[in-house]
Motif scaffolding. Structure first.
Motif, PDB file in Angstrom:
ATOM      1  N   PHE A   1      -5.433 -15.956  10.293  1.00 50.34           N
ATOM      2  CA  PHE A   1      -4.306 -15.908   9.366  1.00 50.34           C
ATOM      3  C   PHE A   1      -3.735 -14.497   9.301  1.00 50.34           C
ATOM      4  O   PHE A   1      -2.510 -14.309   9.292  1.00 50.34           O
ATOM      5  N   ARG A   2      -4.615 -13.507   9.245  1.00 48.47           N
ATOM      6  CA  ARG A   2      -4.151 -12.119   9.146  1.00 48.47           C
ATOM      7  C   ARG A   2      -3.324 -11.725  10.370  1.00 48.47           C
ATOM      8  O   ARG A   2      -2.281 -11.074  10.246  1.00 48.47           O
ATOM      9  N   LYS A   3      -3.770 -12.150  11.560  1.00 45.85           N
ATOM     10  CA  LYS A   3      -3.044 -11.816  12.791  1.00 45.85           C
ATOM     11  C   LYS A   3      -1.757 -12.627  12.932  1.00 45.85           C
ATOM     12  O   LYS A   3      -0.771 -12.142  13.488  1.00 45.85           O
ATOM     13  N   THR A   4      -1.771 -13.857  12.430  1.00 46.82           N
ATOM     14  CA  THR A   4      -0.584 -14.713  12.510  1.00 46.82           C
ATOM     15  C   THR A   4       0.497 -14.236  11.561  1.00 46.82           C
ATOM     16  O   THR A   4       1.686 -14.289  11.876  1.00 46.82           O
ATOM     17  N   TYR A   5       0.081 -13.770  10.391  1.00 42.80           N
ATOM     18  CA  TYR A   5       1.041 -13.325   9.368  1.00 42.80           C
ATOM     19  C   TYR A   5       0.728 -11.878   8.984  1.00 42.80           C
ATOM     20  O   TYR A   5       0.270 -11.598   7.863  1.00 42.80           O
ATOM     21  N   PRO A   6       0.985 -10.913   9.883  1.00 40.30           N
ATOM     22  CA  PRO A   6       0.587  -9.520   9.657  1.00 40.30           C
ATOM     23  C   PRO A   6       1.279  -8.861   8.465  1.00 40.30           C
ATOM     24  O   PRO A   6       0.773  -7.869   7.930  1.00 40.30           O
ATOM     25  N   LYS A   7       2.429  -9.385   8.051  1.00 42.76           N
ATOM     26  CA  LYS A   7       3.157  -8.787   6.940  1.00 42.76           C
ATOM     27  C   LYS A   7       2.697  -9.308   5.586  1.00 42.76           C
ATOM     28  O   LYS A   7       3.122  -8.798   4.550  1.00 42.76           O
ATOM     29  N   LYS A   8       1.863 -10.337   5.613  1.00 43.06           N
ATOM     30  CA  LYS A   8       1.350 -10.886   4.356  1.00 43.06           C
ATOM     31  C   LYS A   8       0.190 -10.016   3.872  1.00 43.06           C
ATOM     32  O   LYS A   8      -0.585  -9.471   4.642  1.00 43.06           O
ATOM     33  N   GLY A   9       0.053  -9.907   2.576  1.00 43.71           N
ATOM     34  CA  GLY A   9      -1.025  -9.111   2.014  1.00 43.71           C
ATOM     35  C   GLY A   9      -2.346  -9.863   1.978  1.00 43.71           C
ATOM     36  O   GLY A   9      -2.416 -11.061   2.269  1.00 43.71           O
ATOM     37  N   LYS A  10      -3.410  -9.137   1.613  1.00 45.91           N
ATOM     38  CA  LYS A  10      -4.741  -9.738   1.566  1.00 45.91           C
ATOM     39  C   LYS A  10      -4.793 -10.906   0.588  1.00 45.91           C
ATOM     40  O   LYS A  10      -5.471 -11.906   0.843  1.00 45.91           O
ATOM     41  N   GLU A  11      -4.097 -10.787  -0.526  1.00 46.55           N
ATOM     42  CA  GLU A  11      -4.121 -11.856  -1.535  1.00 46.55           C
ATOM     43  C   GLU A  11      -3.580 -13.162  -0.951  1.00 46.55           C
ATOM     44  O   GLU A  11      -4.145 -14.234  -1.170  1.00 46.55           O
ATOM     45  N   TRP A  12      -2.479 -13.068  -0.193  1.00 43.32           N
ATOM     46  CA  TRP A  12      -1.890 -14.262   0.424  1.00 43.32           C
ATOM     47  C   TRP A  12      -2.834 -14.848   1.465  1.00 43.32           C
ATOM     48  O   TRP A  12      -3.023 -16.067   1.530  1.00 43.32           O
ATOM     49  N   ILE A  13      -3.437 -13.992   2.281  1.00 38.84           N
ATOM     50  CA  ILE A  13      -4.349 -14.444   3.331  1.00 38.84           C
ATOM     51  C   ILE A  13      -5.514 -15.209   2.744  1.00 38.84           C
ATOM     52  O   ILE A  13      -5.857 -16.317   3.195  1.00 38.84           O
ATOM     53  N   TRP A  14      -6.135 -14.656   1.700  1.00 38.47           N
ATOM     54  CA  TRP A  14      -7.294 -15.324   1.117  1.00 38.47           C
ATOM     55  C   TRP A  14      -6.897 -16.581   0.358  1.00 38.47           C
ATOM     56  O   TRP A  14      -7.688 -17.538   0.272  1.00 38.47           O
ATOM     57  N   HIS A  15      -5.685 -16.601  -0.176  1.00 41.70           N
ATOM     58  CA  HIS A  15      -5.219 -17.825  -0.824  1.00 41.70           C
ATOM     59  C   HIS A  15      -5.055 -18.936   0.217  1.00 41.70           C
ATOM     60  O   HIS A  15      -5.441 -20.084  -0.039  1.00 41.70           O
ATOM     61  N   ALA A  16      -4.496 -18.601   1.386  1.00 44.25           N
ATOM     62  CA  ALA A  16      -4.344 -19.584   2.461  1.00 44.25           C
ATOM     63  C   ALA A  16      -5.713 -20.103   2.897  1.00 44.25           C
ATOM     64  O   ALA A  16      -5.893 -21.313   3.123  1.00 44.25           O
TER      65      ALA A  16
END
Length: 241
Positions: free
Chosen positions: A68-83
């Motif tokens: 998720f982090r590599k797919t959406y590099p502009k998203k923050g940690k909060e968004w990544i962990w929510h996904a």
């Protein structure tokens, strides 16, 4: 390792992992899955709850958070962990509506237990309608429609592939007709789904390839045996079941 020890290991791993990262949906989904699958058993005799827990643990161990982090590099940690939280909770509850026959089609998840809408949405996508039309469903099961909806959701697609991987690890206990059905579905829907996810979401390719490899490893010996027993199998699967 006995079934109780295996259960404890899976349960404790998910709970501790989710609590460390404050994955609210995953923590709640773990309890709900245990409630909904209580007293249910798989074909090999193990408690049903072990299946959704393994589907969830597989995704954790394959590090979907990194994908998720590599797919959406502009998203923050909060968004990544929510996904990730939505994905893990979906994995835990993916069979709940279908196997527990929830009368409100998963509305309980949001209205009673206050899970995020994304969990309910993805579990609904992964839930097959009953073979016979019932008042709570507007349609009967149609595999083309079912997989078309799954392809529209990355979370649902990844969970479905992890689900198929886990089901295939118990492929040997399936009756012959169910084996044939699974092989048909793999060729007609699962492998195309895998191909599409790899094409659209390149950062998830390593994860998908691991799952795909296990599916093929588990199924192909039986596919070969069924083919040579003249049960309708061809090199592309089963002609018809």
């Amino acid at each position: 390792m006995n079934k109780r020890a295996s259960f404890n290991r899976l349960h404790d791993f998910i709970k501790e992992y989710a609590e460390r990262r404050n994955l609210r949906n995953t923590i709640a989904a773990l309890s709900l899955a245990m409630k909904y699958h209580e007293g249910q058993f798989r074909d090999d005799g193990e408690p049903y709850i072990m299946h959704p827990m393994r589907v969830c643990v597989t995704l954790i161990l394959l590090r979907v958070d990194e994908a998720f982090r590599k797919t959406y590099p502009k998203k923050g940690k909060e968004w990544i962990w929510h996904a990730c939280d939505i994905m893990y909770a979906t994995a835990l509850l993916h069979d709940a509506i279908e196997e527990a026959h929830l009368p409100r089609k998963g509305k309980e998840f949001t209205q009673v237990y206050h899970l995020d809408r994304g969990v309910r949405k993805n579990v609904r996508i992964l839930t097959k309608p009953p073979k016979k039309k019932r008042w709570i469903w507007s349609q009967v099961y149609n595999p083309d429609r079912y997989y078309r909806k799954i392809r529209k959701s990355l979370i649902a697609a990844i969970v479905k592939i992890s689900d198929r991987k886990d089901n295939c690890t118990t492929f040997g206990v399936f009756p012959t007709q169910r084996k044939k059905k699974y092989i048909v579905e793999n060729y007609e829907y699962i492998y195309p789904l895998i191909k599409e996810v790899k094409k659209k979401h390149s950062e998830f390719v390593p994860i998908i390839e691991v799952l795909e490899g296990i599916i093929k490893r588990e199924v192909r010996p039986y596919e070969y045996l069924l083919k040579n027993n003249e049960t309708g199998l061809t090199s592309k699967g089963v002609n018809a079941c």
